[in-house]
Design a protein around this motif. Structure first.
Motif, mmCIF file in Angstrom:
data_model
loop_
_atom_site.group_PDB
_atom_site.id
_atom_site.type_symbol
_atom_site.label_atom_id
_atom_site.label_comp_id
_atom_site.label_asym_id
_atom_site.label_seq_id
_atom_site.Cartn_x
_atom_site.Cartn_y
_atom_site.Cartn_z
ATOM 1 N N VAL A 156 0.747 -1.365 -0.148
ATOM 2 C CA VAL A 156 -0.028 0.005 0.005
ATOM 3 C C VAL A 156 0.956 1.381 0.067
ATOM 4 C CG1 VAL A 156 -1.676 1.439 1.470
ATOM 5 C CG2 VAL A 156 -2.083 -1.069 1.022
ATOM 6 N N LEU A 157 2.120 1.130 0.878
ATOM 7 C CA LEU A 157 2.723 2.328 0.938
ATOM 8 C C LEU A 157 4.280 2.108 0.765
ATOM 9 C CD1 LEU A 157 4.434 2.869 3.720
ATOM 10 C CD2 LEU A 157 1.863 3.235 4.403
ATOM 11 N N VAL A 158 5.120 3.064 0.277
ATOM 12 C CA VAL A 158 6.624 2.821 -0.002
ATOM 13 C C VAL A 158 7.040 3.997 0.538
ATOM 14 C CG1 VAL A 158 8.363 2.824 -1.584
ATOM 15 C CG2 VAL A 158 6.135 1.747 -2.187
ATOM 16 N N GLN A 159 8.065 3.675 1.577
ATOM 17 C CA GLN A 159 8.760 4.607 2.249
ATOM 18 C C GLN A 159 10.087 5.069 2.028
ATOM 19 O OE1 GLN A 159 8.141 4.408 6.420
ATOM 20 N NE2 GLN A 159 8.755 6.399 6.930
ATOM 21 N N PHE A 160 10.489 6.193 1.820
ATOM 22 C CA PHE A 160 11.867 6.617 1.546
ATOM 23 C C PHE A 160 12.330 7.516 2.632
ATOM 24 C CE2 PHE A 160 9.464 6.456 -2.486
ATOM 25 C CZ PHE A 160 10.308 5.577 -3.261
ATOM 26 N N ASP A 161 13.444 6.875 3.401
ATOM 27 C CA ASP A 161 13.781 7.447 4.545
ATOM 28 C C ASP A 161 14.683 8.886 4.194
ATOM 29 O OD1 ASP A 161 16.419 6.542 4.534
ATOM 30 O OD2 ASP A 161 15.730 4.780 5.553
ATOM 31 N N GLN A 162 15.164 9.732 5.041
ATOM 32 C CA GLN A 162 15.833 10.938 4.648
ATOM 33 C C GLN A 162 17.322 10.228 4.404
ATOM 34 O OE1 GLN A 162 15.838 14.074 7.401
ATOM 35 N NE2 GLN A 162 17.583 15.122 6.660
ATOM 36 N N THR A 163 17.863 9.270 4.983
ATOM 37 C CA THR A 163 19.301 8.713 4.614
ATOM 38 C C THR A 163 19.100 8.326 3.143
ATOM 39 O OG1 THR A 163 19.545 8.117 6.863
ATOM 40 C CG2 THR A 163 20.964 7.246 5.072
ATOM 41 N N GLU A 164 18.329 7.531 2.749
ATOM 42 C CA GLU A 164 18.259 7.140 1.314
ATOM 43 C C GLU A 164 18.191 8.118 0.570
ATOM 44 O OE1 GLU A 164 15.508 4.164 -1.461
ATOM 45 O OE2 GLU A 164 14.846 4.452 0.531
ATOM 46 N N ILE A 165 17.391 9.024 0.740
ATOM 47 C CA ILE A 165 17.322 10.241 -0.240
ATOM 48 C C ILE A 165 18.667 11.148 -0.430
ATOM 49 C CG2 ILE A 165 16.059 12.706 -0.651
ATOM 50 C CD1 ILE A 165 13.731 11.190 0.549
ATOM 51 N N GLU A 166 19.162 11.218 0.830
ATOM 52 C CA GLU A 166 20.466 12.018 0.609
ATOM 53 C C GLU A 166 21.552 10.928 -0.030
ATOM 54 O OE1 GLU A 166 21.236 13.016 4.756
ATOM 55 O OE2 GLU A 166 19.957 14.707 4.696
ATOM 56 N N ARG B 263 21.104 9.151 -2.438
ATOM 57 C CA ARG B 263 20.759 9.178 -3.978
ATOM 58 C C ARG B 263 21.344 10.340 -4.446
ATOM 59 N NH1 ARG B 263 16.939 5.528 -5.774
ATOM 60 N NH2 ARG B 263 17.464 6.318 -7.779
ATOM 61 N N PHE B 264 21.207 11.362 -3.751
ATOM 62 C CA PHE B 264 21.718 12.603 -4.195
ATOM 63 C C PHE B 264 23.171 13.045 -3.700
ATOM 64 C CE2 PHE B 264 17.116 13.796 -4.362
ATOM 65 C CZ PHE B 264 17.056 14.367 -5.697
ATOM 66 N N GLU B 265 23.773 11.768 -3.238
ATOM 67 C CA GLU B 265 25.084 11.797 -2.675
ATOM 68 C C GLU B 265 25.656 13.073 -2.216
ATOM 69 O OE1 GLU B 265 27.555 11.515 -6.454
ATOM 70 O OE2 GLU B 265 26.387 9.619 -7.039
ATOM 71 N N ARG B 266 24.776 13.440 -1.158
ATOM 72 C CA ARG B 266 24.982 14.751 -0.348
ATOM 73 C C ARG B 266 26.168 14.538 0.685
ATOM 74 N NH1 ARG B 266 21.248 18.749 -0.434
ATOM 75 N NH2 ARG B 266 22.081 19.360 1.478
ATOM 76 N N ASP B 267 26.538 12.999 0.692
ATOM 77 C CA ASP B 267 27.673 12.987 1.599
ATOM 78 C C ASP B 267 29.094 13.433 1.134
ATOM 79 O OD1 ASP B 267 27.559 11.045 0.017
ATOM 80 O OD2 ASP B 267 27.964 9.519 1.460
ATOM 81 N N TYR B 268 29.114 13.758 -0.369
ATOM 82 C CA TYR B 268 30.162 13.923 -1.111
ATOM 83 C C TYR B 268 31.062 15.222 -0.515
ATOM 84 C CZ TYR B 268 33.281 14.463 -5.258
ATOM 85 O OH TYR B 268 34.418 14.592 -5.965
ATOM 86 N N GLY C 110 32.425 18.437 0.350
ATOM 87 C CA GLY C 110 32.308 19.806 0.034
ATOM 88 C C GLY C 110 30.905 20.074 -0.471
ATOM 89 N N HIS C 111 29.945 19.127 -0.374
ATOM 90 C CA HIS C 111 28.582 19.357 -1.100
ATOM 91 C C HIS C 111 27.849 19.180 0.181
ATOM 92 C CE1 HIS C 111 30.955 18.804 -4.632
ATOM 93 N NE2 HIS C 111 29.926 19.226 -5.037
ATOM 94 N N GLN C 112 28.023 19.052 1.320
ATOM 95 C CA GLN C 112 27.028 18.895 2.352
ATOM 96 C C GLN C 112 26.260 20.256 2.449
ATOM 97 O OE1 GLN C 112 30.283 18.331 2.790
ATOM 98 N NE2 GLN C 112 30.475 16.272 3.371
ATOM 99 N N GLY C 113 25.120 20.125 3.252
ATOM 100 C CA GLY C 113 24.187 21.216 3.408
ATOM 101 C C GLY C 113 23.192 21.444 2.276
#
Length: 721
Positions: free
Chosen positions: A699-709, A711-716, A718-721
């Motif tokens: 019925v539902l599919v959940q995407f937690d914040q860690t997964e989203i980040e 996918r956007f490689e926000r831990d790269y 110099g690219h945090q924030g």
């Protein structure tokens, strides 16, 4: 270690008997697999008549008798050996395309390795007696002369008698017979010049005439009602878009003659009954919105393709084929079927897409119109739009289909005025700034149909406690496109690729600043909107959630039905019995599932072999079901492959409830009001299992914040924030 000594090893070669029984599992999965192999052998032997008889769904007996070419004693002895065939010589025959139905040389050997097999055969032009060969568990036990007619008779007794584990996992008799029926039906339709009959437990299920008339074959297996609704398809050469198919022919049904399962989609490639996603998608694409959600037509369609453009050797039982250009096949099938439906006036607002089709209007960024057909071309089906003209802001209902023809539009100016007074808007033909575009897009999602007095219909929560009933009061037809999607693509400033950033907004168009709604079972949610009018987009403390609105409402309705039917089903007696003609397999299933149907409120009496008279129907969620839906239920039973133990009346009744829950549920492509979304989520939260529909889909599919980040490689760096 000396040179002549070999190291010890646990690896050893299996004996021939074990190898044969393992290999049999790839070819003989169930009784229907054996029927398929034997039926194909009969057709390859140029038979003009084939009689198939099974008992207990084929588990106890399979008998296939034909009047084909027949075999001599030497032929019989060779035919039961592994990998022996008269149909191909070697690899080059596979590469150039296989012209026969069978070619692996495994059928008789593998069937005989897991059954007691008896073959009687006499060559068509031979004098004297024929030959009888008995083959048990992989060994020839006797060969002797026998008096028999020209042709071949194969009997398979006690299938899987020597592999008890495999026999244990056979399904119910009704399910196994449904598979047998599907196989025999497919080949009966593919060979209308062959008289094919099917008998189960002493009762003839169907028999075709063998006179070469496809319509007559359809009549034999599907009944008069379906046969009279079939229309011919015949396209080849210049009738088709470019692609590998040389021709597409056969019969397809009127859109109103359909079922809830794919059981009756019979497709063939070079005479072989197969499934292929590209073919099915082409068929369904041709019908477009003429079929409701999860509805399928009756189809008997033949595709001819050069042997080197298709691979039939991709599945052990040759069920599937692979084309070298799936997209082209999909377009060709779509064009052929659509052309036939248009010719019979069964489609609206679409033009044929073959090579000879008129051009369609196409809008380029900035308002340039290209490929516009002549204004006096009567076959033009598309509305001609020109955004170069500086037109005033034209407003119409948010439910208007902007691609429909002028002739299809029957809305009067008074109706338009009424919708205007209700605040309903459509995209302007002039470009507007991004903020106006966003507002209009969000507003269109919250718009409800106007009443006759010009006021907007409200969310009628008091009319019914069903979330689906609440949502329908403000829902757009599932066959119409989302106005919001049109807004987002057409109302940007010329030359701009992206809109300016906007605030998150709710379904009603308000800034999404309201508090999250707390639930007991579901996570706390803040509704942001709908995606493709099918999924609810919600924000949680930890990320995002997508909710399938149909699956959610189906779960709600299923649990309400279980409570309502817990004691005794609600049923409505009909004023007079309604006669329903069933297909051959539905009629056979009726006897097996009769008790389960009556347990839920469907009472019917058999009138003849193929007709039942419905006297009582279930009353579901304050709505009485149509008698015709009994056929849908039977079709779903036939299509399903029940797990072991799922043949009990209670299990079948529960499965029936799952199917019934689908009918009144909100469908995809339905715009919802914010109030109805909240009602649906609250009802879902009250369910015992809010996380899956009764058919097991999530019925539902959940995407937690860690997964989203991630996918956007926000831990790269110099690219945090």
């Amino acid at each position: 270690m000396t040179g002549d000594q070999s190291p010890a090893t646990d690896i050893h070669q299996l004996d021939d008997d074990t190898v044969a029984r393992i290999a049999a599992g790839e070819v003989v999965e169930r009784p229907a697999s054996a029927v398929k192999e034997l039926l194909e052998n009969s057709l390859d032997a140029d038979a003009s008549s084939v009689d198939v008889t099974v008992e207990d769904g084929g588990a106890e007996l399979i008998r296939v008798a034909d009047d084909g070419a027949g075999m001599s004693e030497a032929d019989l002895r060779a035919a039961v050996r592994q990998h022996t065939t008269s149909k191909i010589e070697g690899l080059e025959d596979l590469s150039s395309g296989v012209a026969t139905l069978g070619f692996r040389g495994e059928a008789l050997h593998t069937i005989g390795s897991v059954s007691r097999l008896t073959i009687e055969s006499r060559p068509r032009n031979a004098d004297g007696a024929g030959t009888k060969l008995v083959y048990e568990g992989g060994e020839v036990t006797s060969v002797e002369p026998a008096g028999c007619p020209a042709g071949t008779i194969v009997e398979v007794d006690d299938l899987f008698y020597n592999t008890p584990a495999r026999r244990k996992f056979l399904k119910t008799t009704a399910t196994e017979f449904a598979h047998v029926n599907r196989v025999v039906t497919r080949y009966a339709l593919a060979n209308p010049d062959v008289a094919v009959s099917l008998t189960h437990d002493g009762r003839e299920v169907f028999a075709t005439t063998g006179q070469g008339d496809l319509q007559a074959a359809v009549l034999s297996v599907y009944g008069r009602e379906v046969a009279s609704a079939m229309i011919p398809v015949d396209a080849n050469g210049e009738d088709l878009p470019p692609g590998p198919l040389e021709s597409v022919s056969g019969l397809v049904s009127h859109p109103e003659t359909n079922r809830s399962s794919r059981e009756y989609l019979a497709t063939y490639v070079n005479g072989r009954a197969v499934t292929a996603d590209a073919v099915r998608e082409g068929i369904m694409g041709a019908y477009g919105t003429q079929l409701g959600g999860d509805r399928y037509p009756f189809v008997t369609l033949f595709l001819e393709v050069p042997g080197d453009a298709v691979d039939v050797n991709v599945h052990p039982r040759k069920r599937e084929v692979r084309f070298d250009d799936d997209d082209a096949v999909r377009r060709q099938v779509d064009a052929a079927v659509e052309s036939a439906l248009l010719e019979h006036g069964l489609l609206r607002s679409r033009a044929p897409r073959g090579r000879s089709a008129p051009g369609e209007a196409r809008l380029e960024p900035g308002g340039t119109q290209v490929d516009q057909p002549p204004a006096d071309d009567p076959s033009t089906q598309e509305t001609i739009l020109n955004t170069d003209e500086a037109a005033p802001d034209v407003r119409s209902s948010s439910t208007a289909d902007t691609s429909s023809t002028v002739a299809d539009s029957s809305e009067t100016s008074s109706e338009t005025d009424a919708r205007e007074s209700a605040g309903s808007t459509a995209p302007s033909s002039q470009p507007s700034n991004s903020d106006e575009s966003t507002a209009r897009s969000l507003e269109s999602h919250s718009t409800v149909d106007a009443g006759s007095d010009g006021s907007a219909a409200s969310d009628t929560g008091s009319a019914s406690d069903s979330p689906s009933a609440n949502s329908r009061s403000g829902a757009r037809s599932s066959t119409e496109p989302s106005t919001a999607s049109l807004d987002s693509s057409r109302n940007r400033e010329p030359g701009r690729k992206f809109d300016a950033g906007t605030e998150q907004r709710t379904l009603a168009g308000d800034v999404a600043t309201v508090d999250e709604t707390a639930f007991d079972s579901l996570p706390s949610l803040r509704v942001l909107g709908q995606y493709t009018d099918t999924y609810l987009v919600c924000e949680t403390a930890d990320g995002l959630v997508l909710i399938d609105q149909h699956a959610a409402d189906e779960r709600v309705n299923y649990e309400r039905l279980k409570r309502a039917f817990a004691d005794e089903p609600a049923a409505q007696a009909l004023a007079s019995p309604v006669d329903l003609e069933l297909t051959a397999v539905e009629a056979e299933a009726f006897e097996s599932y009769r008790e389960a149907l009556s347990r839920l409120g469907f009472y019917a009496d058999r009138v003849d072999d193929r007709t039942v008279a419905v006297t009582t129907v279930p009353a579901v969620l304050e709505e009485t079901l149509e008698p015709e839906q009994l056929r849908d239920v039977l079709a779903s039973f036939v299509e399903g492959d029940r797990k072991t133990g799922a043949e009990t009346v209670d299990a079948l009744a529960d499965e029936f409830l799952g199917d019934l829950a689908c009918y009144p549920s909100i469908t995809g492509n339905t715009s919802l009001t914010e109030g109805s979304v909240v009602d649906l989520l609250e009802a879902l939260d009250d369910c015992e299992n809010p996380y899956s529909c009764p058919h097991g889909r999530p019925v539902l599919v959940q995407f937690d914040q860690t997964e989203i980040e991630d996918r956007f490689e926000r831990d790269y760096p110099g690219h945090q924030g």
